[in-house]
Design an enzyme around this catalytic site. Structure first.
Site: not given
Ligand code: FSX
Ligand code: SF4
Length: 347
Positions: A52, A55, A150, A184, A221, A224, A244, A250, A259, A271, A278, A281
């Site tokens: 897409c 990245c 990807c 992603c 996790h 978090c 949670c 999640c 993250c 996220c 989450c 990804c």
């Molecule tokens: Fe894939 Fe990259 Fe996801 Fe998109 O180009 S990892 S579909 S966010 O952007 O490759």
């Molecule tokens: Fe774990 Fe998701 Fe709950 Fe955070 S929101 S404690 S990462 S299950």
């Protein structure tokens, strides 16, 4: 100037997203350390495959350092389809054979001799499929960096029925020279930091799925901020409720990445703090393993223990080898062990 020790570099990488003070060191540290020698010897060629474009968008939105600083002080990016870098990739390949860094974003379709992704034509007007460019440049490169899920494992581009037989980079290039930066999209720090490590110290330490441990070493996790809700069995059932988000789907208990501590968009959010579960990804089997994104995970098996996702954190929390156990659990869930790729027909 004195080169940063690897230890100092890893410390800056770990903290750059989290601490304003340390993030100030990020740019001069990278610029100083890369220097002119790196620019002369390790140009970067960025090729886009089937995806897409998120990245590149993530990379372009890097905050510390900004894109302007990356291009002028950090990387010698000789080719990128969107950023005005237009040096012929094959020239870079030939002039810096065995040294240059090849970045690939997006999956590579193998079906019909690569006809699902034609990226140009030769002087005789014949199509040039992406797969040929990736194979040729990959063979010439010193290091290949697969940016995004990807490019790393196929990702959304390889979801069944995958009529284009799209695959990750390791399916075409010797995995020994490939580093995977899944996500992603992936966080810009993961991309810039990994490129920096390659230039300064060579390949970073990788996990079983080719991901740099310095960015993917921890389970979402485990860090978090909602973990205490999980421990107290306080679960949200819809967006905006306190608790949670396990019941909202999640995938933090099986996803690896920093993250929660690094955060995104200039360390302003991620996220879960944005009230979204989450979606896992960074997993090699994303998105098929982690779909449906907003449904609770099914029962999870841990070696020697039968557990549900509801108490997996508690079980693993008391295990002495929690990190290993958790990673192993992720492998069991997806039915995979070791570093491998989606292998498809269509060669
Ligand atoms: Fe894939 Fe990259 Fe996801 Fe998109 O180009 S990892 S579909 S966010 O952007 O490759
Ligand atoms: Fe774990 Fe998701 Fe709950 Fe955070 S929101 S404690 S990462 S299950």
């Amino acid at each position: 100037m004195k080169k940063l020790s690897r230890r100092q570099f890893l410390k800056i990488c770990a903290a750059s997203g989290a601490a304003a003070g340390l993030s100030q060191l990020w740019i001069p540290a990278l610029a100083e350390a890369f220097g002119e020698a790196a620019k002369a010897n390790l140009p970067v060629v960025w090729i886009q495959g089937s995806a897409c474009g998120g990245c590149s968008t993530s990379f372009i939105n890097s905050v510390h350092p900004e894109l302007r600083e990356i291009l002028s002080e950090v990387l010698d990016l000789t080719f990128h389809p969107n950023l005005g870098q237009t040096a012929a990739p094959m020239d870079t390949g030939r002039n810096h054979r065995g040294k240059f860094i090849l970045v690939i974003e997006g999956a590579i379709p193998k079906a019909n001799k690569g006809a699902f992704n034609i990226i140009g034509e030769d002087s005789s007007g014949n199509d040039i499929p992406l797969i040929d460019v990736v194979s040729n440049l990959g063979e010439m490169a010193g290091t290949v960096v697969a940016v995004g899920t990807c490019a790393s494992y196929g990702g959304v581009s390889a979801v069944e029925p995958n009529v284009s037989y799209s695959v990750g980079v390791e399916n075409l290039i010797d995995p020994g020279k490939v580093i995977n930066i899944p996500g992603c999209p992936p966080h810009p720090d993961w991309i810039v930091g990994t490129l920096g490590h390659i230039m300064l110290y060579g390949k970073p330490d990788l996990d079983d799925f080719g991901r740099p441990k310095m960015f993917y070493g921890g389970l979402i996790h485990n860090n978090c901020p909602l973990r205490q809700y999980f421990e107290n069995s306080i679960f949200a059932t819809k967006a905006g409720e306190k608790g949670c988000m396990l019941m909202m789907g999640c995938k933090g208990p099986i996803a690896f990445g920093d993250c929660p501590t690094r955060q995104w968009n200039g360390s302003s959010s991620w996220c879960v703090s944005g009230n979204a579960p989450c979606i896992g990804c960074t997993d090699p089997k994303f998105p098929e393993l982690t779909m449906p994104f907003y449904q609770k995970m099914p029962e999870i098996s841990i070696p020697g223990i039968s557990s549900t996702a509801d108490n997996i954190g508690k079980v693993l929390g008391v295990a002495t080898t929690a990190g290993v156990a958790i990673h192993f659990t992720g492998s069991l869930i997806s039915g995979r062990l070791g570093r491998k790729n989606k292998s498809k027909e269509g060669d």
